[in-house]
Design a protein around this motif. Structure first.
Motif, short mmCIF file in Angstrom:
data_model
loop_
_atom_site.label_atom_id
_atom_site.label_comp_id
_atom_site.label_asym_id
_atom_site.label_seq_id
_atom_site.Cartn_x
_atom_site.Cartn_y
_atom_site.Cartn_z
N PRO A 103 0.83 -1.20 0.00
CA PRO A 103 0.00 0.00 0.00
C PRO A 103 0.87 1.25 0.00
O PRO A 103 1.93 1.28 0.63
CB PRO A 103 -0.80 -0.11 1.29
CG PRO A 103 -0.04 -1.06 2.14
CD PRO A 103 0.71 -1.97 1.21
N LEU A 104 0.41 2.23 -0.72
CA LEU A 104 1.15 3.48 -0.79
C LEU A 104 0.93 4.28 0.49
O LEU A 104 -0.19 4.36 0.99
CB LEU A 104 0.69 4.31 -1.99
CG LEU A 104 0.94 3.70 -3.36
CD1 LEU A 104 0.33 4.59 -4.44
CD2 LEU A 104 2.43 3.55 -3.61
N ALA A 105 1.99 4.83 1.00
CA ALA A 105 1.87 5.67 2.18
C ALA A 105 1.20 6.98 1.75
O ALA A 105 1.48 7.50 0.67
CB ALA A 105 3.24 5.95 2.77
N PRO A 106 0.31 7.50 2.57
CA PRO A 106 -0.34 8.76 2.18
C PRO A 106 0.70 9.88 2.10
O PRO A 106 1.59 9.98 2.93
CB PRO A 106 -1.35 9.02 3.30
CG PRO A 106 -0.89 8.18 4.44
CD PRO A 106 -0.14 7.03 3.86
N LYS A 107 0.57 10.68 1.07
CA LYS A 107 1.51 11.78 0.89
C LYS A 107 1.16 12.90 1.86
O LYS A 107 -0.01 13.24 2.03
CB LYS A 107 1.45 12.30 -0.55
CG LYS A 107 1.96 11.30 -1.55
CD LYS A 107 1.98 11.87 -2.93
CE LYS A 107 2.54 10.86 -3.90
NZ LYS A 107 2.61 11.37 -5.25
N PRO A 108 2.17 13.45 2.51
CA PRO A 108 1.89 14.53 3.46
C PRO A 108 1.41 15.78 2.72
O PRO A 108 1.87 16.09 1.61
CB PRO A 108 3.22 14.77 4.15
CG PRO A 108 4.25 14.20 3.25
CD PRO A 108 3.58 13.12 2.46
N LEU A 109 0.50 16.48 3.32
CA LEU A 109 -0.01 17.72 2.76
C LEU A 109 0.97 18.84 3.03
O LEU A 109 1.75 18.79 3.99
CB LEU A 109 -1.38 18.05 3.36
CG LEU A 109 -2.47 17.01 3.15
CD1 LEU A 109 -3.71 17.39 3.94
CD2 LEU A 109 -2.79 16.85 1.68
N ILE A 110 0.91 19.90 2.23
CA ILE A 110 1.80 21.04 2.44
C ILE A 110 1.54 21.69 3.79
O ILE A 110 2.46 22.16 4.45
CB ILE A 110 1.69 22.05 1.27
CG1 ILE A 110 2.81 23.10 1.33
CG2 ILE A 110 0.36 22.74 1.29
CD1 ILE A 110 4.15 22.57 0.97
N SER A 111 0.29 21.65 4.24
CA SER A 111 -0.02 22.23 5.55
C SER A 111 0.68 21.46 6.67
O SER A 111 1.07 22.04 7.68
CB SER A 111 -1.53 22.26 5.78
OG SER A 111 -2.06 20.96 5.71
N ASP A 112 0.84 20.14 6.49
CA ASP A 112 1.57 19.34 7.47
C ASP A 112 3.04 19.76 7.52
O ASP A 112 3.63 19.86 8.59
CB ASP A 112 1.47 17.85 7.16
CG ASP A 112 0.04 17.33 7.23
OD1 ASP A 112 -0.77 17.93 7.98
OD2 ASP A 112 -0.26 16.34 6.54
N TRP A 113 3.61 19.98 6.34
CA TRP A 113 5.01 20.41 6.27
C TRP A 113 5.19 21.78 6.95
O TRP A 113 6.14 21.99 7.69
CB TRP A 113 5.47 20.51 4.81
CG TRP A 113 5.71 19.19 4.18
CD1 TRP A 113 4.81 18.44 3.47
CD2 TRP A 113 6.92 18.43 4.18
NE1 TRP A 113 5.38 17.29 3.03
CE2 TRP A 113 6.69 17.25 3.45
CE3 TRP A 113 8.18 18.64 4.72
CZ2 TRP A 113 7.66 16.29 3.26
CZ3 TRP A 113 9.15 17.68 4.53
CH2 TRP A 113 8.89 16.52 3.81
N ILE A 114 4.26 22.67 6.68
CA ILE A 114 4.36 24.02 7.24
C ILE A 114 4.24 23.98 8.75
O ILE A 114 5.03 24.61 9.46
CB ILE A 114 3.30 24.96 6.61
CG1 ILE A 114 3.63 25.20 5.13
CG2 ILE A 114 3.20 26.27 7.38
CD1 ILE A 114 2.55 25.91 4.36
#
Length: 137
Positions: A103-114
């Protein structure tokens, strides 16, 4: 323990010998070894008639089961299921017999990075008007 599981697999294969499908141990997992028709690829130019004339070939099916007593029991049940499908000429690679893709790991959102950057930034520096003003520039 390895000798014990090898004995269990050998006994299961003795019971399954008439079905011409055997259980094999690869590392810490179990696989099946059988003579099956080749996988059908969607873009394959062969017609159904040409595909039917292709000889079966020795194939290993990875079951993803651990090499333990429960795994051997489940593998034996899977052998009986596949054997029944082969007898009816109903075996199909599509439903369950493909190696599952991880299964593909969910890609982090830009808001998570910020937000993680902001937490890290203010853990290293004091939260003052100058630092907060720089954040919004």
């Amino acid at each position: 323990m390895n000798a014990d599981i090898s004995t269990v697999i050998a006994k299961a294969n003795a019971r399954l010998k008439p079905l011409k499908i055997s259980i094999i141990k690869r590392g810490k997992k179990l696989s099946l070894q059988a003579s099956l028709s080749p996988k059908i690829i969607a873009a394959d130019p062969l017609s159904d008639i040409a595909r039917a004339s292709i000889n079966r070939q020795q194939t290993e099916l990875s079951l993803g089961l651990r090499a333990d007593l429960e795994g051997v029991r489940l593998a034996e049940a899977k052998v009986r299921e596949i054997s029944g499908l082969l007898l009816q000429n109903a075996f199909d690679w599509e439903p369950d017999y493909q190696i599952p893709e991880p299964p593909l790991a969910p890609k982090p959102l830009i808001s998570d990075w910020i937000s993680s950057f902001e937490i890290d930034y203010f853990n290293k520096r004091s939260r003052n008007p100058k630092g907060i003003a720089l954040r919004f520039m």
